[in-house]
Design a protein around this motif. Structure first.
Motif: not given
Length: 237
Positions: A24-36, A151-163
Motif C-alpha cells: 500500500g505504499l510507493y515512493v518515487g521521483r515524479f520526473e522519473v515516473l513521468n518519463t517511464q 523506501y529505498a533502503t527498507r531497514g528495520e521499521g521502515w514502513m512505520e517511519v514512512c507512515r
C-alpha cells in the motif's frame, strides 16, 4: 467530454511489482515516473492517495478546476481516491510522489481513519494544492527525503517511519493552509482564487464536520467517495 466511466483508473501495480504494491505504499521521483510510465498522458484517477511535493512551474487539473504551481516555491498536492486529475506543462517539474492506501495510512488503528480528520481529503475544507511557505518548506523537505531514503533502503521499521512521516506531512500542510488562507474573493500570489462563488473551500463548521466524520466511520472506498461528494454538495450551498 469523456464520461467518468471512460476515464482510466491506474492502480499501484502500475508503479511497482504486485508484491510491493500489496504493502500500500510507493515512493518515487515524479520526473522519473513521468518519463517511464507506459501509458498516454491525460485525465485519470486512482483508488489510492497521491501526495506530491514538487518544484517548478506547471498546472494541475483536479476535479474540473485548474491550479497553478509556481517556480519559486515547492507545491504540496494531495489527490484523493477517485479524483479526476491530470498535469499540464509538467515536463520540467521535479519532486517526489508518495502513493499510499488508506489501509497503509491507518496501520493497525481501527476505523474511522485519521484521514477523515484532514481537510485536504476529498477537498472537505481545503483545496488539493498548496504553495509552501518558508515554514512548511523547512518542515516538510526533510520528511520527504526521509520517506525516499526509508523506501529505498527498507531497514528495520521502515514502513512505520514512512507512515508517521506521511501523517506529519499532512498535519503540517493543514496547519500551513490555515496560516495562508486568503480572504474570500482574493487571489493568492499565484493566481489561484478562493472566492464566495466557490465556498466549498471554506472551513466547515465543527458540528457539520462531526456529522461527516460519523457518516464516514468504517465505510468502504466507495462510501468514502460518496461522503466526499456529499461534502462538495454541502459546500456549494
Amino acid at each position: 467530454m469523456a464520461e467518468t466511466r471512460d476515464i482510466p483508473d491506474y492502480p499501484l501495480t502500475d508503479y511497482v511489482q504486485p508484491e510491493i504494491a500489496e504493502l500500500g505504499l510507493y515512493v518515487g521521483r515524479f520526473e522519473v515516473l513521468n518519463t517511464q510510465m507506459d501509458r498516454p498522458p491525460g485525465m485519470h484517477r486512482h483508488g489510492h492517495f497521491e501526495l506530491f511535493w514538487l518544484h517548478g512551474p506547471a498546472e494541475h487539473f483536479n476535479d474540473f478546476e485548474h491550479f497553478k504551481l509556481p517556480a519559486e516555491h515547492p507545491s504540496f498536492i494531495l489527490v484523493s481516491p477517485g479524483q479526476l486529475h491530470r498535469w499540464e506543462g509538467a515536463d520540467d517539474i521535479r519532486g517526489t510522489l508518495i502513493s499510499f492506501t488508506t489501509a497503509f495510512f491507518d496501520g493497525r488503528e481501527p476505523p474511522p481513519s485519521r484521514l477523515m480528520q484532514l481537510g485536504f481529503v476529498n477537498r472537505m475544507c481545503y483545496p488539493p494544492v498548496l504553495t509552501a511557505d518558508t515554514t512548511l518548506e523547512e518542515d516538510v523537505t526533510p520528511l520527504i527525503a526521509r520517506c525516499e531514503q526509508e523506501y529505498a533502503t527498507r531497514g528495520e521499521g521502515w514502513m512505520e517511519v514512512c507512515r508517521h512521516s506521511i501523517r506529519l506531512i499532512l498535519l503540517l500542510a493543514s496547519r500551513a493552509w490555515l496560516r495562508q488562507k486568503p480572504e474570500p474573493g482574493r487571489q493568492d500570489a499565484h493566481g489561484n482564487c478562493y472566492n464566495a462563488s466557490r465556498p466549498r473551500w471554506r472551513t466547515a463548521s465543527a458540528s457539520r464536520c462531526r456529522w461527516l466524520l460519523r457518516q464516514a466511520a468504517g465505510c468502504d472506498s466507495r462510501a468514502f467517495e460518496r461522503c466526499g461528494k456529499a461534502v462538495h454538495c454541502w459546500h456549494r450551498r
